[in-house]
Design an enzyme around this catalytic site. Structure first.
Site, short mmCIF file in Angstrom:
data_model
loop_
_atom_site.label_atom_id
_atom_site.label_comp_id
_atom_site.label_asym_id
_atom_site.label_seq_id
_atom_site.Cartn_x
_atom_site.Cartn_y
_atom_site.Cartn_z
N ILE A 237 22.08 72.45 26.90
CA ILE A 237 20.91 73.17 27.43
C ILE A 237 20.48 74.26 26.46
O ILE A 237 19.31 74.58 26.35
CB ILE A 237 21.21 73.88 28.77
N THR A 239 21.65 76.60 22.74
CA THR A 239 22.55 76.95 21.65
C THR A 239 22.21 78.36 21.24
O THR A 239 21.12 78.61 20.74
CB THR A 239 22.32 76.06 20.41
N GLY A 240 23.11 79.26 21.51
CA GLY A 240 22.87 80.64 21.13
C GLY A 240 23.76 81.01 19.97
O GLY A 240 24.46 80.17 19.41
N LYS A 241 23.69 82.27 19.63
CA LYS A 241 24.53 82.74 18.53
C LYS A 241 25.99 82.74 18.94
O LYS A 241 26.86 82.51 18.13
CB LYS A 241 24.11 84.17 18.14
N GLU A 242 26.22 83.03 20.20
CA GLU A 242 27.59 83.22 20.62
C GLU A 242 28.12 82.13 21.55
O GLU A 242 29.30 82.10 21.84
CB GLU A 242 27.74 84.58 21.30
N SER A 243 27.22 81.30 22.03
CA SER A 243 27.69 80.27 22.95
C SER A 243 26.80 79.04 22.91
O SER A 243 25.66 79.09 22.47
CB SER A 243 27.72 80.83 24.37
N VAL A 245 25.66 76.05 25.71
CA VAL A 245 25.75 75.74 27.14
C VAL A 245 25.39 74.27 27.36
O VAL A 245 24.38 73.79 26.85
CB VAL A 245 24.82 76.66 27.97
N ASP A 383 23.18 93.61 28.83
CA ASP A 383 22.26 92.76 28.06
C ASP A 383 21.18 92.25 29.01
O ASP A 383 20.77 91.10 28.97
CB ASP A 383 23.01 91.59 27.43
P1 ADP Z 1 24.01 83.42 25.44
O1 ADP Z 1 25.08 84.43 25.24
O2 ADP Z 1 24.04 82.35 24.42
O3 ADP Z 1 22.65 84.04 25.63
P2 ADP Z 1 23.75 82.61 28.20
O4 ADP Z 1 24.83 82.77 29.23
O5 ADP Z 1 22.60 83.55 28.30
O6 ADP Z 1 24.44 82.67 26.78
O7 ADP Z 1 23.24 81.13 28.26
C1 ADP Z 1 22.24 80.67 27.40
C2 ADP Z 1 21.19 79.89 28.14
O8 ADP Z 1 21.78 78.79 28.83
C3 ADP Z 1 20.51 80.69 29.21
O9 ADP Z 1 19.41 81.37 28.71
C4 ADP Z 1 20.10 79.65 30.22
O10 ADP Z 1 18.89 79.07 29.86
C5 ADP Z 1 21.20 78.63 30.08
N1 ADP Z 1 22.21 78.82 31.11
C6 ADP Z 1 23.35 79.55 31.02
N2 ADP Z 1 24.07 79.50 32.14
C7 ADP Z 1 23.36 78.73 33.00
C8 ADP Z 1 23.56 78.27 34.34
N3 ADP Z 1 24.64 78.63 35.05
N4 ADP Z 1 22.63 77.48 34.89
C9 ADP Z 1 21.54 77.11 34.20
N5 ADP Z 1 21.29 77.49 32.94
C10 ADP Z 1 22.18 78.28 32.33
MN MN Z 2 21.68 84.98 27.12
#
Ligand code: ADP
Ligand code: MN
Length: 494
Positions: A237, A239-243, A245, A383
């Site tokens: 779903i 791809t961030g810098k730190e995670s 999903v 954040d």
């Molecule tokens: P990051 O540290 O990479 O920002 P996030 O926890 O914000 O990590 O997750 C990145 C993105 O993944 C979110 O902006 C959201 O779109 C999606 N995401 C994360 N957790 C969920 C969840 N429980 N349900 C749906 N989408 C999610």
């Molecule tokens: Mn985030």
């Protein structure tokens, strides 16, 4: 076929080339080890890049399957090894033929690097090299490097360097002499075989850019599917810098009391360490993790981020704040309920266009949640912005709380002020006339009554409060400062 009619053009790969290739490989490895000692030891690879999401997850699944096949193959190999050796005092090891790298076959907590220390009586001694001048001996005993017999023997011995799965037969113990031509043809074949096998099995130590997640993570995910806890992992779903999903369909829980949500989000904390270095300040000063921080290796610190997110989500869940529900935490992989439907994640507040009525509703809800977070969960999001708030089911959901801290964190109030600035700006720009400005919001959330009417003075007062709290901690210990021991809202005593 390597035994086929040798033709001179195919002998393009000279021994010198092979040797220098090998040397180059070794040198590069050394260099990498020197440059990233930790990272290489952990053997973590880059993650999905965002493109080819479908193929990436297919690739991941294919790799998981491959891993399973390889495991079966290894098990079969072990059975054969046992059968052949029987009770014989001298045994033959098939270790070299194993497909699954020991790094991956052991999933226990902290693994000792694997080493094969057994002595192999069949291993030929290294052939003596001919010195640079090109010959050894004196007078009529002189032997040049072109000597047929010596060369033949050396060539035979060199077959040892071919990949283990390349069947060369047991010629090592005999006085077998291979002509240069045959040897070169063989060698070429052996190397192309090795490359093919490397492509198939993806050398675990050298992660490549196409790989979705590193082998360890892949195995963790695979296990979750294999155990039935997850039905399928459908794709990435975010791809961030730190995670990274992923979305997954939930399966059945092993224990009766736990229900797996029909759709799950899997947050994989990146184990490449660079990005986390500048996050030290969040966790280092969090007293909940203080004692543990100093003793940890980087890999464990990343697991701690995941753990932190889990704890914080649980607190929020208990306070009734809309947020993902924790399903399970395994090392640096956090499984939670999916906010969204049918694989489509709920949009972030920044991406959704709300009616002015919904916008106002969202604002009051966020204000409420910030207060609850502070007072009931004893947390500052740290954040909070339209990027980490999702709009789903007609309300705002908070996500991404791995960096959240308690208000008594040495920079907790600064983080809160930053959150307030983001929220206030977002809703003011969004046309919510009732939205408090950042300073009013700060007071409304924290219960302080800072009267400074400009940003600079306000910030200075916040820092003074933090300083006071720190001094208090120094003198009286944590429990007495800012909070009474039963978790009431913070009260500063002067
Ligand atoms: P990051 O540290 O990479 O920002 P996030 O926890 O914000 O990590 O997750 C990145 C993105 O993944 C979110 O902006 C959201 O779109 C999606 N995401 C994360 N957790 C969920 C969840 N429980 N349900 C749906 N989408 C999610
Ligand atoms: Mn985030």
């Amino acid at each position: 076929c390597p035994w086929g009619a040798p033709n001179t053009t195919s002998i393009s790969c000279s021994l010198a080339d092979v040797m220098s290739e090998q040397l180059a490989k070794e040198l590069q490895l050394e260099e990498e080890n020197a440059a990233f000692p930790e990272v290489v030891a952990v053997a973590e690879g880059p993650f999905i890049t965002g493109e080819n999401v479908d193929t990436s997850s297919d690739l991941m699944l294919a790799q998981m399957l491959q891993m399973e096949f390889d495991r079966e193959y290894d098990a079969q190999l072990r059975r054969e090894e046992k059968k052949i050796n029987g009770d014989s005092k001298v045994s033959i090891s098939f270790e070299n033929y194993r497909k699954v790298h020991p790094y991956d076959s052991d999933s226990s907590e902290d693994e000792v690097d694997w080493q094969d220390t057994r002595h192999d009586p069949y291993r030929a001694d290294k052939p003596t090299t001919t010195p640079r001048k090109g010959f050894i001996g004196k007078g009529k005993d002189i032997t040049t490097k072109h000597d047929e017999v010596v060369c033949g023997r050396k060539n035979t011995a060199r077959m040892e360097n071919f990949a283990p799965e390349f069947q060369v037969g047991d010629g090592i113990g005999m006085d077998l002499k291979l002509s240069n031509q045959v040897f070169n043809a063989l060698k070429q074949h052996a190397y192309s075989e090795e490359r093919r096998s490397a492509r198939l099995h993806e050398k675990k130590e050298h992660s490549t850019a196409e790989k979705a997640v590193d082998p360890k993570t892949r195995l963790l995910l695979y296990k979750m599917v294999n155990s039935g806890m997850l039905e399928t992992i459908t794709g990435c779903i975010s791809t961030g810098k730190e995670s990274v999903v992923f979305h997954a369909y939930g399966g059945k829980s092993a224990t009766e009391d736990k229900v797996i949500p029909p759709e799950c989000a899997i947050k994989v904390f990146k184990t490449t360490l660079n990005e986390f270095k500048n996050r030290d300040k969040y966790i280092k000063d969090d007293y909940r993790f203080k004692d543990r921080f100093s003793k940890l290796n980087p890999r464990k610190i990343i697991r701690m981020w995941a753990e932190k997110e889990m704890h914080n989500l649980t607190r929020m869940q208990n306070a009734g704040i809309p947020c993902p529900q924790v399903v399970i935490l395994k090392k640096h992989v956090l499984v939670m309920s999916f906010i969204g439907q049918d694989q489509v994640p709920a949009p972030k507040l920044k991406d959704v266009t709300l009616s002015s009525e919904d916008m106002k509703k969202a604002y009051y809800q966020v204000l409420n949640m910030m207060q609850q977070l502070y007072k009931e969960c004893n947390l500052v999001h740290a954040d909070l912005s339209e990027y980490n708030m999702l709009w789903h089911d007609g309300k705002v959901w908070l996500i991404d709380v791995s960096q959240s801290v308690e208000p008594t964190h040495p920079h907790g109030l600064e983080f809160l002020f930053r959150d307030c600035r983001n929220v206030s700006q977002f809703f003011q720009k969004g046309g919510v006339a009732e939205a408090l400005n950042e300073r009013e919001l700060f007071n409304a959330v924290s219960g302080f009554n800072i009267t400074a009417d400009n940003e600079v003075d306000f910030q200075a007062e916040i820092e003074a409060l933090e300083k006071m709290n720190e001094d208090h901690v120094q003198n009286h210990g944590k429990k007495l400062s800012m909070f009474s021991s039963d978790g009431d809202p913070p009260i500063y005593d002067e």
